[in-house]
Design a protein around this motif. Structure first.
Motif, short mmCIF file in Angstrom:
data_model
loop_
_atom_site.label_atom_id
_atom_site.label_comp_id
_atom_site.label_asym_id
_atom_site.label_seq_id
_atom_site.Cartn_x
_atom_site.Cartn_y
_atom_site.Cartn_z
N ASP A 191 0.83 -1.20 0.00
CA ASP A 191 0.00 0.00 0.00
C ASP A 191 0.87 1.25 0.00
OD1 ASP A 191 0.91 0.38 2.61
OD2 ASP A 191 -0.97 -0.24 3.55
N ARG A 192 0.22 2.42 0.12
CA ARG A 192 0.95 3.69 0.04
C ARG A 192 1.90 3.90 1.20
NH1 ARG A 192 -4.12 7.57 -1.63
NH2 ARG A 192 -5.13 6.31 -0.04
N LYS A 193 1.71 3.20 2.31
CA LYS A 193 2.58 3.33 3.47
C LYS A 193 3.73 2.31 3.46
CE LYS A 193 -1.06 5.12 6.49
NZ LYS A 193 -1.83 4.90 7.76
N GLY A 194 3.75 1.48 2.42
CA GLY A 194 4.79 0.47 2.32
C GLY A 194 4.47 -0.83 3.03
N ASN A 195 3.25 -0.96 3.56
CA ASN A 195 2.87 -2.22 4.19
C ASN A 195 2.71 -3.30 3.12
OD1 ASN A 195 2.59 -1.19 6.92
ND2 ASN A 195 0.77 -0.13 6.18
N LEU A 196 3.14 -4.50 3.45
CA LEU A 196 3.09 -5.62 2.53
C LEU A 196 1.86 -6.48 2.83
CD1 LEU A 196 4.50 -7.45 0.36
CD2 LEU A 196 5.64 -8.59 2.29
N TYR A 197 1.07 -6.76 1.80
CA TYR A 197 -0.12 -7.62 1.92
C TYR A 197 0.19 -8.94 1.19
CZ TYR A 197 -2.82 -3.53 3.43
OH TYR A 197 -3.29 -2.42 4.11
N VAL A 198 -0.02 -10.04 1.87
CA VAL A 198 0.29 -11.35 1.31
C VAL A 198 -0.97 -12.21 1.30
CG1 VAL A 198 1.71 -13.43 1.48
CG2 VAL A 198 2.66 -11.21 2.16
N ALA A 199 -1.36 -12.68 0.12
CA ALA A 199 -2.47 -13.62 0.00
C ALA A 199 -1.95 -15.02 0.30
CB ALA A 199 -3.06 -13.56 -1.41
N GLU A 200 -2.60 -15.71 1.25
CA GLU A 200 -2.19 -17.04 1.65
C GLU A 200 -3.25 -18.05 1.21
OE1 GLU A 200 -0.71 -17.37 5.70
OE2 GLU A 200 -0.56 -15.20 5.80
N VAL A 201 -2.88 -18.91 0.26
CA VAL A 201 -3.84 -19.84 -0.33
C VAL A 201 -4.41 -20.78 0.73
CG1 VAL A 201 -4.13 -21.73 -1.98
CG2 VAL A 201 -2.78 -19.74 -2.61
N ASN A 202 -3.54 -21.45 1.46
CA ASN A 202 -4.01 -22.42 2.45
C ASN A 202 -4.54 -21.75 3.72
OD1 ASN A 202 -3.34 -24.49 0.74
ND2 ASN A 202 -1.46 -25.05 1.80
N GLY A 203 -4.04 -20.59 4.03
CA GLY A 203 -4.53 -19.87 5.19
C GLY A 203 -5.88 -19.23 4.97
N LYS A 204 -6.27 -19.08 3.69
CA LYS A 204 -7.52 -18.41 3.31
C LYS A 204 -7.60 -17.05 4.01
CE LYS A 204 -10.14 -22.65 2.50
NZ LYS A 204 -11.36 -23.43 2.81
N ARG A 205 -6.49 -16.30 3.90
CA ARG A 205 -6.40 -15.02 4.60
C ARG A 205 -5.43 -14.11 3.87
NH1 ARG A 205 -2.88 -17.36 9.79
NH2 ARG A 205 -0.87 -17.47 8.68
N VAL A 206 -5.51 -12.83 4.21
CA VAL A 206 -4.53 -11.83 3.76
C VAL A 206 -3.81 -11.32 5.00
CG1 VAL A 206 -4.17 -9.59 2.69
CG2 VAL A 206 -5.88 -11.16 1.74
N GLN A 207 -2.51 -11.59 5.05
CA GLN A 207 -1.73 -11.13 6.19
C GLN A 207 -1.03 -9.82 5.82
OE1 GLN A 207 1.28 -12.88 9.65
NE2 GLN A 207 0.68 -14.18 7.92
N ILE A 208 -0.98 -8.90 6.77
CA ILE A 208 -0.40 -7.58 6.55
C ILE A 208 0.90 -7.48 7.35
CG2 ILE A 208 -0.81 -5.09 6.64
CD1 ILE A 208 -3.84 -5.79 6.86
N PHE A 209 1.94 -7.04 6.67
CA PHE A 209 3.25 -6.91 7.30
C PHE A 209 3.73 -5.45 7.24
CE2 PHE A 209 2.92 -11.30 6.00
CZ PHE A 209 3.47 -11.99 7.07
N GLN A 210 4.23 -4.99 8.35
CA GLN A 210 4.76 -3.63 8.43
C GLN A 210 6.26 -3.67 8.21
OE1 GLN A 210 4.75 -1.75 12.36
NE2 GLN A 210 3.90 0.10 11.44
N PRO A 211 6.78 -2.76 7.37
CA PRO A 211 8.24 -2.75 7.15
C PRO A 211 8.98 -2.39 8.42
CG PRO A 211 7.19 -0.87 6.07
CD PRO A 211 6.09 -1.75 6.56
N ALA A 212 10.16 -2.97 8.57
CA ALA A 212 10.95 -2.80 9.80
C ALA A 212 11.24 -1.33 10.08
CB ALA A 212 12.24 -3.59 9.69
N LYS A 213 11.46 -0.55 9.04
CA LYS A 213 11.81 0.86 9.23
C LYS A 213 10.67 1.66 9.85
CE LYS A 213 10.49 2.10 4.49
NZ LYS A 213 10.96 2.66 3.21
N ASN A 214 9.43 1.11 9.78
CA ASN A 214 8.26 1.81 10.33
C ASN A 214 7.89 1.32 11.72
OD1 ASN A 214 8.08 3.24 7.98
ND2 ASN A 214 6.45 2.00 7.10
N ARG A 215 8.64 0.34 12.24
CA ARG A 215 8.32 -0.22 13.54
C ARG A 215 8.73 0.73 14.66
NH1 ARG A 215 10.88 -6.12 13.25
NH2 ARG A 215 10.74 -6.27 11.00
#
Length: 287
Positions: free
Chosen positions: A263-287
């Motif tokens: 997204d515009r903030k640099g967050n990573l969205y990952v579609a997980e086939v077996n998890g049937k979910r979208v996981q969102i990851f925050q970049p380390a520099k924004n932690r």
């Protein structure tokens, strides 16, 4: 675990490029199936999800609030999902052998290919998996069943193609995922051949990258190529020289990671086939 291994594990964890910040809240009414793709419209602020249930195409606002869904009864095997510069939503249907273009509100605007008819010519695909857009608005399609990359104009007009089934340079076991950079270099996840192949905009072979497992999805982020490996439940970061810079994930944290977006903030969205979910990851520099 020895003190050394504990220290090593903590060091590797601290160095991970991303940390999970949770999951996109998916509506129960959608009957979520295997989750194939997620796409963030970085201009319009919407988030789209494609899965193999009903309703297959879901739309969220930039904060993750569910807005609407559509496409019931339309898809056979939902696979790829992209948003073009005009905000149109494009999908690939691996089972029906077509690309579909929707307005951002869900109106079907265009179908490229023939519904339910596989082929290899200027008007047909065989199990298309992914699509990307060049700086000029042209489209490149991973036509996985034919082992080729098809180049189309912004209106869907056939321009050319390259590739066939095989293991040599410019050939593909499965042209599964695509990415494109600012210079219009095209990256192809050659799933099954355990490599990424790199081409220029005309389809000329540039390079072959290996050493990170079996690539499923690709995404250019800055000066790196992110590679999801659904077999190993891992995401690797590859420098533009083809060297593996880092890797993270396991079967506990990722459940068959597939196609990805930021997204515009640099967050990573990952579609997980077996998890049937979208996981969102925050970049380390924004932690």
């Amino acid at each position: 675990m020895t003190a050394f291994l504990l220290l090593l594990s903590a060091t590797l964890h601290a160095a991970d490029p991303y940390a999970s910040s949770g999951f996109l809240s998916l509506p129960s009414e959608a009957g979520i199936g295997a989750l194939s793709a997620v796409e963030c419209d970085r201009k319009g602020g919407r988030i789209y999800v494609l899965h193999r249930g009903e309703k297959p195409l879901l739309q969220f606002d930039s904060k993750g609030k569910y807005l609407k869904g559509w496409g019931t009864g339309l898809f056979k095997v939902a696979h790829g999902l992209r948003v073009d510069r005009q905000g149109n939503v494009w999908t690939t249907d691996n089972g029906n052998h077509v690309l579909r273009k929707f307005s951002r509100d869900g109106q079907l605007l265009q179908t490229i290919g023939e519904e339910g008819v596989a082929g290899r010519d200027e008007k047909h695909f065989r199990s298309p998996d992914d699509i990307v857009f060049s700086s000029k608005g042209e489209m490149y399609v991973a036509d996985s069943g034919n082992g080729r990359i098809v180049r189309l104009g912004g209106d869907g007009r056939y321009i050319g193609e390259w590739g066939k089934k095989g293991k040599a340079q410019g050939e593909f076991a499965t042209a599964h995922g695509l990415a494109i950079d600012a210079g219009d270099r095209i990256y192809v996840a050659d799933r099954g051949n355990n490599r990424v192949q790199v081409f220029d905009r005309e389809g000329r072979f540039v390079s072959e990258w290996k050493g990170f497992g079996n690539p499923f999805g690709l995404l250019v982020v800055g000066r790196e190529l992110l590679v999801s490996d659904g077999d190993a439940n891992r995401i690797s970061h590859i420098g533009m020289d083809g060297a593996v810079a880092s890797a993270w994930g396991d079967a506990n944290s990722l459940k068959l990671p597939h196609l990805m977006s930021t997204d515009r903030k640099g967050n990573l969205y990952v579609a997980e086939v077996n998890g049937k979910r979208v996981q969102i990851f925050q970049p380390a520099k924004n932690r």
